[in-house]
Motif scaffolding. Sequence first.
Motif, PDB file in Angstrom:
ATOM      1  N   GLY A 204       0.795  -1.218   0.000  1.00 32.67           N
ATOM      2  CA  GLY A 204       0.000   0.000   0.000  1.00 32.67           C
ATOM      3  C   GLY A 204       0.828   1.269   0.000  1.00 32.67           C
ATOM      4  O   GLY A 204       0.456   2.255   0.655  1.00 32.67           O
ATOM      5  N   GLY A 205       1.945   1.269  -0.719  1.00 30.05           N
ATOM      6  CA  GLY A 205       2.777   2.465  -0.799  1.00 30.05           C
ATOM      7  C   GLY A 205       3.641   2.716   0.414  1.00 30.05           C
ATOM      8  O   GLY A 205       4.294   3.758   0.512  1.00 30.05           O
ATOM      9  N   LYS A 206       3.685   1.756   1.328  1.00 29.06           N
ATOM     10  CA  LYS A 206       4.508   1.903   2.526  1.00 29.06           C
ATOM     11  C   LYS A 206       5.496   0.741   2.625  1.00 29.06           C
ATOM     12  O   LYS A 206       5.158  -0.401   2.328  1.00 29.06           O
ATOM     13  CB  LYS A 206       3.640   1.960   3.779  1.00 29.06           C
ATOM     14  N   LEU A 207       6.698   1.063   3.046  1.00 29.62           N
ATOM     15  CA  LEU A 207       7.766   0.080   3.185  1.00 29.62           C
ATOM     16  C   LEU A 207       7.762  -0.457   4.613  1.00 29.62           C
ATOM     17  O   LEU A 207       7.843   0.314   5.575  1.00 29.62           O
ATOM     18  CB  LEU A 207       9.101   0.743   2.853  1.00 29.62           C
ATOM     19  N   TYR A 208       7.655  -1.770   4.748  1.00 30.63           N
ATOM     20  CA  TYR A 208       7.592  -2.408   6.060  1.00 30.63           C
ATOM     21  C   TYR A 208       8.913  -3.108   6.369  1.00 30.63           C
ATOM     22  O   TYR A 208       9.374  -3.963   5.613  1.00 30.63           O
ATOM     23  CB  TYR A 208       6.460  -3.429   6.104  1.00 30.63           C
ATOM     24  N   ALA A 209       9.503  -2.735   7.508  1.00 30.74           N
ATOM     25  CA  ALA A 209      10.703  -3.394   8.030  1.00 30.74           C
ATOM     26  C   ALA A 209      10.281  -4.177   9.266  1.00 30.74           C
ATOM     27  O   ALA A 209       9.967  -3.603  10.308  1.00 30.74           O
ATOM     28  CB  ALA A 209      11.775  -2.370   8.374  1.00 30.74           C
ATOM     29  N   ALA A 210      10.243  -5.507   9.124  1.00 28.43           N
ATOM     30  CA  ALA A 210       9.798  -6.369  10.224  1.00 28.43           C
ATOM     31  C   ALA A 210      10.764  -7.537  10.352  1.00 28.43           C
ATOM     32  O   ALA A 210      11.270  -8.054   9.362  1.00 28.43           O
ATOM     33  CB  ALA A 210       8.380  -6.876   9.971  1.00 28.43           C
TER      34      ALA A 210
END
Length: 338
Positions: A204-210
């Motif tokens: 959704g246009g967001k970068l997730y760092a998990a």
Amino acid sequence: MSLCRLRVCLSVVTALAWAIVSLDVAIAEKTSVPMRWQPLITEGAPHARHEAAFVECDGRFFLMGGRRIKPVDIFHPETKTWTQGAKPPIEIHHFQPVVWENRIWLAGAMTGRYPHETPIDRIMIYDPRTDEWSWGSEIPEDRRRGGAGAVIHDGGLYLVCGIRNGHWDGWVNWLDRLDLKTGQWEQLPGAPRVRDHFQVAVVGGKLYAAGGRKTSGVSKEVFSLTIPEVDVYDIENATWTTLPEASDMPTPRAGCFAISFDGKLLVAGGESSEQKTAYSEILTFDPGTQQWQTTSTFSVGRHGTGVIYWDGALYTSAGSGGRGGGPELNTTEMLRLK
């Protein structure tokens, strides 16, 4: 046994395997029990390897890198066959592959031996059409690191966090963007915390760092400093946020691999100091509910590889079945979805 009879037997075994997969999916859908991946019967097998990459490009799957120099292993999903490609020019490991213009790009990688592996100074590129390796853009000297997350979005390669000195020290929270048209690097706001041994995805246009950890050989805490918090970078607004504690990863782990799928974030496998075997759970994060769910499990836990979605199914291959460097796996698993 004649060749014809052998082929008939293999066909029967394959049909039974698909029947088991379909039954598992049907049961999981009715009971909400995590679906279980199934070992895939293939013609040939890849090299056993870990700290490697597994990625799809033009309908074929590529298993590359890992400890020691090994040729690219190529999986043809329509025939369930493994073949071999060229060896890379150097040893390359601890990286997340990305695909751009029909080529596989390797950035934020390491080379060398444990525990003082060094960052590779430029991007490496593999072209599946010609089975050739080449060198890409140089990474600025003061921004080189390995064990970093990498993702392509809107013509840019984003390189996230990582570690500068193998498994020893030199943790960074850096975020850099390479313009794939101009070859120019840009430094972006750093993440809220350092992390390495992880992968990123854009949802959704967001970068997730998990997932990931602060790998600290210098303090003898190589596996224990895993990171539960999830950091999110809003690409359009160039801002980082950390999700509320209720959205922390339920079982923190590093060496995990991630993809964006169906509007959600999938984080698979991994390792930690909590158990000797690699994790088998595939965790799914829903940005709408801000909650994690265990949606499926590998038949064999693994870390240090990748996960692919292709033609209605998820695939993985190779990796390490235990914490650290072994046992290295050469098996392939899949999960047929709806």
